[in-house]
Scaffold this motif. Sequence first.
Motif, short mmCIF file in Angstrom:
data_model
loop_
_atom_site.label_atom_id
_atom_site.label_comp_id
_atom_site.label_asym_id
_atom_site.label_seq_id
_atom_site.Cartn_x
_atom_site.Cartn_y
_atom_site.Cartn_z
N ASP A 41 -9.64 3.81 11.16
CA ASP A 41 -9.41 4.43 9.85
C ASP A 41 -8.60 5.72 9.98
O ASP A 41 -7.71 5.98 9.16
CB ASP A 41 -10.75 4.71 9.16
CG ASP A 41 -11.41 3.44 8.63
OD1 ASP A 41 -10.68 2.51 8.26
OD2 ASP A 41 -12.65 3.38 8.60
N LEU A 42 -8.89 6.53 10.98
CA LEU A 42 -8.14 7.77 11.17
C LEU A 42 -6.70 7.50 11.57
O LEU A 42 -5.76 8.09 11.03
CB LEU A 42 -8.82 8.65 12.23
CG LEU A 42 -10.13 9.33 11.82
CD1 LEU A 42 -10.78 9.99 13.03
CD2 LEU A 42 -9.88 10.36 10.72
N SER A 73 -5.00 4.76 11.07
CA SER A 73 -4.30 4.13 9.95
C SER A 73 -3.85 5.18 8.94
O SER A 73 -2.72 5.14 8.44
CB SER A 73 -5.22 3.11 9.27
OG SER A 73 -4.58 2.51 8.17
N ALA A 74 -4.72 6.15 8.65
CA ALA A 74 -4.34 7.22 7.72
C ALA A 74 -3.16 8.01 8.26
O ALA A 74 -2.23 8.37 7.51
CB ALA A 74 -5.54 8.14 7.48
N LEU A 94 0.01 5.85 7.86
CA LEU A 94 0.44 5.71 6.48
C LEU A 94 1.03 7.00 5.93
O LEU A 94 1.75 6.98 4.94
CB LEU A 94 -0.73 5.26 5.60
CG LEU A 94 -1.29 3.86 5.89
CD1 LEU A 94 -2.45 3.57 4.97
CD2 LEU A 94 -0.21 2.80 5.75
N ARG A 95 0.74 8.13 6.58
CA ARG A 95 1.31 9.42 6.14
C ARG A 95 2.42 9.88 7.08
O ARG A 95 2.77 11.05 7.10
CB ARG A 95 0.20 10.48 6.06
CG ARG A 95 -0.92 10.17 5.08
CD ARG A 95 -0.41 10.10 3.64
NE ARG A 95 -1.48 9.72 2.71
CZ ARG A 95 -1.69 8.48 2.30
NH1 ARG A 95 -0.92 7.49 2.74
NH2 ARG A 95 -2.68 8.20 1.46
N THR A 137 0.84 -1.19 0.00
CA THR A 137 0.00 0.00 0.00
C THR A 137 0.88 1.24 0.00
O THR A 137 1.81 1.34 0.81
CB THR A 137 -0.90 0.02 1.25
OG1 THR A 137 -1.71 -1.16 1.26
CG2 THR A 137 -1.80 1.24 1.26
N THR A 163 -5.00 14.30 5.61
CA THR A 163 -4.92 12.95 6.17
C THR A 163 -6.20 12.58 6.90
O THR A 163 -6.72 11.46 6.75
CB THR A 163 -3.72 12.86 7.12
OG1 THR A 163 -2.52 13.14 6.41
CG2 THR A 163 -3.61 11.47 7.74
N ALA A 186 -12.41 6.85 4.13
CA ALA A 186 -12.29 5.39 4.26
C ALA A 186 -13.40 4.83 5.14
O ALA A 186 -13.98 3.77 4.85
CB ALA A 186 -10.91 5.04 4.82
N ASP A 209 -8.82 11.74 4.49
CA ASP A 209 -8.62 10.38 3.97
C ASP A 209 -9.26 9.34 4.89
O ASP A 209 -9.94 8.41 4.43
CB ASP A 209 -7.12 10.07 3.85
CG ASP A 209 -6.45 10.82 2.71
OD1 ASP A 209 -7.17 11.33 1.83
OD2 ASP A 209 -5.20 10.90 2.71
N GLY A 210 -9.02 9.49 6.20
CA GLY A 210 -9.58 8.55 7.16
C GLY A 210 -11.09 8.57 7.20
O GLY A 210 -11.75 7.53 7.30
N THR A 241 2.48 4.69 0.86
CA THR A 241 2.55 5.43 2.11
C THR A 241 3.62 6.49 1.99
O THR A 241 4.29 6.59 0.97
CB THR A 241 2.84 4.48 3.29
OG1 THR A 241 2.87 5.22 4.51
CG2 THR A 241 4.18 3.79 3.11
#
Length: 494
Positions: A423-424, A426-427, A430-431, A235, A482, A489, A485-486, A237
Amino acid sequence: MRARIAAGIAIVAAAALACALARGQDGRVIAPLVTPPPMAPPPAAPATGSGDWRTLVGGPGPEAVPVRDVGGTDYLSVADFARLLDATKFWRGDLRKLELRARDHRLQLTVGNPFVVIDDRTVRLDAEVLSVAGELLVPVALVDSLPRAPTLARLYHDFARKVVLRVPPDGLITGPRVAVEGGATKITFVVDRPEEVVVAGRSRAHFRVRFGGFYAGAVPDAMPPGSLAGAMQPTPTTGGSAFEITVAPEATGYRLLTDVPGHRVTLVLVRGSAPGLEAFAPEGPEGPRTLRVVVLDPGHGGADAGVTVGGAVEKNLTLALARLVRAELERRMNTHVVLTREDDRELSEAERAERANRAHADLVISLHFDGLPGGTAHGATAYCPPATYAASQREQTSGVIALLPWRDVALRHAVAARELADDLLSALELRSQGPTRLREILPYPMLGVNAPGLLLECATLTSDTDRARILSPRGLAELAATLADGIQAWQRNL
């Protein structure tokens, strides 16, 4: 015989030309080798599901050069080899030798000879150095014989993609290797920095592991029989790599085993009970969620400034961030975004909950920034209603009407709130805006809120690193993107 004579004449002619180009003070010929014409980009990966190596981390990745097959042996152009090493080339035409100098390291290659001198040792390769149309080719096996030294670039031969790449400073990740042992599935990665590996998402549908470094592995074509891991894919990142795994519903928990001396990290998925297991995130029904109204609650305000350190004032940052997140969401989605405060005013928890409920919120996020003594802690923390409590209440009240105190009404949305937290966070991971932490507790801003929601400490202002990132010209804008994004998702709920 005529072909050999012609080849010999070509070599002599090339050597004579090199002598005419330049000569060092010690009498040795110093000249660049003939540079081959530009080559096509390396081929895409075979059908392993991992895609083109250049897109694995959402960008160009490290510098890499193609490998050639000559008579069944993989070769690398010496010009490309020298460029990856940042080495200077010194050609001795009279001896048909080439010396590469990379800082305090020396490599001596001889045309038609499999022996290579590396610093003070001699290495025999599996094939000889070749000269083809005036261009020197060296067996790729030489890459594995290079010393591991801080003054020499580290190279890696990616067999699947037929390239040699220069390993970036953050290191390399290869694998995974999947094995089924009893009721457990073990997924092992070879990692330069195993201490940096974190679980970035704990749902079975989107279980994510984040690494520091560049992923240069290849996804297995198929899982072994009985595997608890299904689809697997790298994925994109920021500042590293991530891997997303679909976990079978019958998996009951997982462990992440870190072997620092062995440079290995193993994700163990378990069927049944076992000591020391981490739980997967609770999951509600799949499918897109209705998200007509999002309420953003900028923490603090008025006389309550929140955390104030190094020029950063929490009440100002939360309001500025809420405005940026609103702009991001309204640009991306057909969603109405309401802020509990539009200016610098103080609100009680009851007033914040009343504004969220009157707006008929489908989602509520209370935005904050952390402040911790010592200045060593950093990253983000999400506080959400405990999903385990919600699950136990559903079991106890099945078939009857359950009454909750108005202050605890957020508990009925605990599973959705926990999925939002995953989800938040994880975003953010990943950033590279972590590390992240999750706390299952009903936070004060969610008292009386009748919607899925949470309190998010977006960063730690007492951390010099976090504060510098947040106060940078694009810091809040990148954080807002970011968080959007979360939220997206969570809304997609795939």
